[in-house]
Design a protein around this motif. Structure first.
Motif, PDB file in Angstrom:
ATOM      1  N   ARG A  51       1.137  11.794  -5.646  1.00 11.55           N
ATOM      2  CA  ARG A  51      -0.257  11.384  -5.331  1.00 11.55           C
ATOM      3  C   ARG A  51      -0.293  10.412  -4.307  1.00 11.55           C
ATOM      4  O   ARG A  51      -0.801  10.563  -3.299  1.00 11.55           O
ATOM      5  N   MET A  52       0.847   9.521  -4.054  1.00 11.29           N
ATOM      6  CA  MET A  52       1.068   8.879  -3.015  1.00 11.29           C
ATOM      7  C   MET A  52       1.229   9.237  -1.727  1.00 11.29           C
ATOM      8  O   MET A  52       0.749   8.999  -0.637  1.00 11.29           O
ATOM      9  N   ASP A  53       2.043  10.505  -1.707  1.00  7.61           N
ATOM     10  CA  ASP A  53       2.545  11.054  -0.440  1.00  7.61           C
ATOM     11  C   ASP A  53       1.168  11.926   0.019  1.00  7.61           C
ATOM     12  O   ASP A  53       0.975  11.924   1.017  1.00  7.61           O
ATOM     13  N   ALA A  54       0.397  12.283  -0.997  1.00  7.06           N
ATOM     14  CA  ALA A  54      -0.570  12.884  -0.472  1.00  7.06           C
ATOM     15  C   ALA A  54      -1.752  11.902   0.170  1.00  7.06           C
ATOM     16  O   ALA A  54      -2.405  12.312   1.301  1.00  7.06           O
ATOM     17  N   GLN A  55      -1.735  11.035  -0.460  1.00  5.91           N
ATOM     18  CA  GLN A  55      -2.756   9.719   0.225  1.00  5.91           C
ATOM     19  C   GLN A  55      -2.288   9.351   1.653  1.00  5.91           C
ATOM     20  O   GLN A  55      -3.108   9.299   2.574  1.00  5.91           O
ATOM     21  N   ALA A  56      -1.041   9.340   1.624  1.00  7.16           N
ATOM     22  CA  ALA A  56      -0.273   8.707   2.667  1.00  7.16           C
ATOM     23  C   ALA A  56      -0.338   9.668   3.940  1.00  7.16           C
ATOM     24  O   ALA A  56      -0.764   9.257   5.141  1.00  7.16           O
ATOM     25  N   GLY A  57      -0.592  11.024   3.595  1.00  7.65           N
ATOM     26  CA  GLY A  57      -0.735  11.901   4.741  1.00  7.65           C
ATOM     27  C   GLY A  57      -2.083  12.437   4.999  1.00  7.65           C
ATOM     28  O   GLY A  57      -2.248  13.228   5.804  1.00  7.65           O
ATOM     29  N   LEU A  58      -2.974  11.807   4.108  1.00  2.00           N
ATOM     30  CA  LEU A  58      -4.380  12.258   4.150  1.00  2.00           C
ATOM     31  C   LEU A  58      -5.125  12.160   5.818  1.00  2.00           C
ATOM     32  O   LEU A  58      -5.677  13.090   6.115  1.00  2.00           O
ATOM     33  N   ALA A  59      -4.774  11.029   6.202  1.00  2.00           N
ATOM     34  CA  ALA A  59      -5.418  10.528   7.486  1.00  2.00           C
ATOM     35  C   ALA A  59      -5.067  11.710   8.750  1.00  2.00           C
ATOM     36  O   ALA A  59      -5.767  12.181   9.440  1.00  2.00           O
ATOM     37  N   SER A  60      -3.822  11.829   8.679  1.00  2.00           N
ATOM     38  CA  SER A  60      -3.255  12.664   9.654  1.00  2.00           C
ATOM     39  C   SER A  60      -3.732  14.223   9.455  1.00  2.00           C
ATOM     40  O   SER A  60      -4.079  14.841  10.491  1.00  2.00           O
ATOM     41  N   GLY A  82       0.921  -1.224   0.071  1.00  2.00           N
ATOM     42  CA  GLY A  82      -0.193   0.043  -0.135  1.00  2.00           C
ATOM     43  C   GLY A  82       0.758   1.161  -0.016  1.00  2.00           C
ATOM     44  O   GLY A  82       1.571   1.542  -0.784  1.00  2.00           O
ATOM     45  N   ASP A  83       0.653   2.076   1.003  1.00  2.00           N
ATOM     46  CA  ASP A  83       1.140   3.427   1.122  1.00  2.00           C
ATOM     47  C   ASP A  83       2.823   3.214   0.977  1.00  2.00           C
ATOM     48  O   ASP A  83       3.852   4.144   0.552  1.00  2.00           O
ATOM     49  N   GLY A  84       3.524   2.096   1.521  1.00  2.00           N
ATOM     50  CA  GLY A  84       4.882   1.919   1.449  1.00  2.00           C
ATOM     51  C   GLY A  84       5.351   1.746  -0.014  1.00  2.00           C
ATOM     52  O   GLY A  84       6.535   1.837  -0.394  1.00  2.00           O
TER      53      GLY A  84
END
Length: 379
Positions: free
Chosen positions: A230-239, A197-199
């Motif tokens: 895009r992946m960085d953005a998704q990874a940081g979305l929850a926080s 996933g995010d990794g």
């Protein structure tokens, strides 16, 4: 497998300005089958198109000739008997593709270093995926015992992770190759992600940096960097959501200054608006929004407008000509903008209304519906 996503990464390879172009020859023999049609398929940003076809000769030989092919490698598929052999060819290549029996399982490539390396990955990957399908078919055996079911599950799981380990090994060992770019986007049945996933962003970033060093200016670099964003953005979305109740953004205005959405929204009711100067349909919507802005800005209304564009001159011209009075920002990545991913925007225009407490209270509000909501939120 997901060829569709990789298609996007081939976007500008055939359209780079100023690059040299020349002829390409693709030939070979396919034996062990009845002579039939063989096709050459070009992969472009928008579609996969058959650009040539022929019938195998009696001895299984065939020949394709291409003209005006870019010096930067482009993706083509040799298609025979509903199977595809992917090739990364560039101007001047003389490629030989031979096969006997099962086309994909047994083909060889000579004359194109990138295509030869791609074969090393692709052939093994396809064979592994076919093995998984064969194991899966055994679950339909009549009177399948619980013990037999466990054996099949273990066999399937072991093969599944073996293939993924080999995929990772290939990507890491060949990170500067365009074949590694192709390998990044191949998926086994049921896979949404490559490894965890995010990794996955680690592998995309590694390949992007290595390809940039080996092929400076390659169009693949920009596409990979957009994927990383895009992946960085998704990874940081929850926080971001947990801190603000809405995903924060930080994009650049026309003067090169970074503007953060949360800063604009402090103590305000803010409209996060997505638009595009390139679409040419923004004038009327912006004109209506300007009227509402003039009416409610003094009462605590603000607009943070994100341009989904790729041309900075076009975007700046539109902002100035329309005399947009609010915060106008962009990352100039167009449809690859990380802001679209963060807010799951599928079509443009789109907007989100955020109240003073940082809660998204409306979506895609225009004209009268937006004005009614502002009346409720602003004293």
């Amino acid at each position: 497998m997901s060829r569709e996503t990789f298609v996007v990464l081939c976007a500008a390879a055939a359209a780079m300005c100023g690059c040299q172009s020349s002829k390409v020859k693709i030939s070979g023999r396919i034996v062990g089958t009845e002579p039939r049609n063989i096709y050459l398929e070009e992969v472009t940003p928008l579609r996969q198109t058959i650009v040539d076809s022929t019938v195998l000769a009696a001895d299984g030989s065939y020949l394709f000739r291409l003209r005006d092919i870019a010096a930067s490698p482009s993706l083509y598929n040799v298609v025979y008997d509903n199977e595809r052999i992917p090739l990364l060819v560039e101007g001047g290549d003389r490629v030989t593709v031979n096969s006997a029996g099962s086309v994909v399982r047994n083909y060889t490539v000579e004359g194109s270093a990138e295509s030869e390396l791609l074969r090393e990955f692709y052939q093994a990957f396809v064979v592994g995926a076919q093995h998984l399908d064969e194991i899966a078919s055994r679950f339909a055996e009549p009177n399948l015992s619980e013990e037999r079911h466990r054996e099949l599950m273990k066999e399937y799981t072991n093969e599944y992770f073996r293939i993924r380990r080999e995929q990772l090994r290939f990507i890491v060992e060949n990170k500067s190759s365009l074949a590694a770019v192709y390998a990044l986007y191949q998926r086994l049945p049921g896979d949404s992600y490559l490894f965890n996933g995010d990794g996955d962003v680690v592998y995309y970033r590694t390949v992007a940096e290595a390809v940039a060093e080996r092929y400076p200016g390659s169009p693949y670099v920009g596409a990979l960097q957009a994927e990383v964003a895009r992946m960085d953005a998704q990874a940081g979305l929850a926080s971001k959501v947990s801190e603000l109740n809405y995903p924060d953004l930080e994009l650049t205005d026309m003067y090169g200054e970074k503007v953060r959405l949360s800063k604009v929204a402090e103590g305000k009711v803010v409209l996060l608006d997505f638009w595009s100067a390139e679409l040419g349909t923004s004038n009327a919507l912006n004109a209506d929004l300007k009227e509402l802005y003039a009416k409610y800005a003094g009462r605590g209304f603000e607009v943070y407008q994100v341009g989904i564009d790729t041309s900075k001159p076009l975007w700046i011209t539109a902002v100035q000509e329309q005399q947009l009075p609010w915060k106008s920002v962009t990352d100039l990545r167009g449809r690859a903008s990380s802001a679209l991913v963060v807010y799951n925007v599928q079509r443009i225009p789109a907007n989100f209304l955020i109240d003073r407490e940082g809660t998204i209270v409306g979506k895609n509000l225009y004209g009268r519906s937006l004005e009614e909501k502002l009346e409720q939120l602003l004293p």
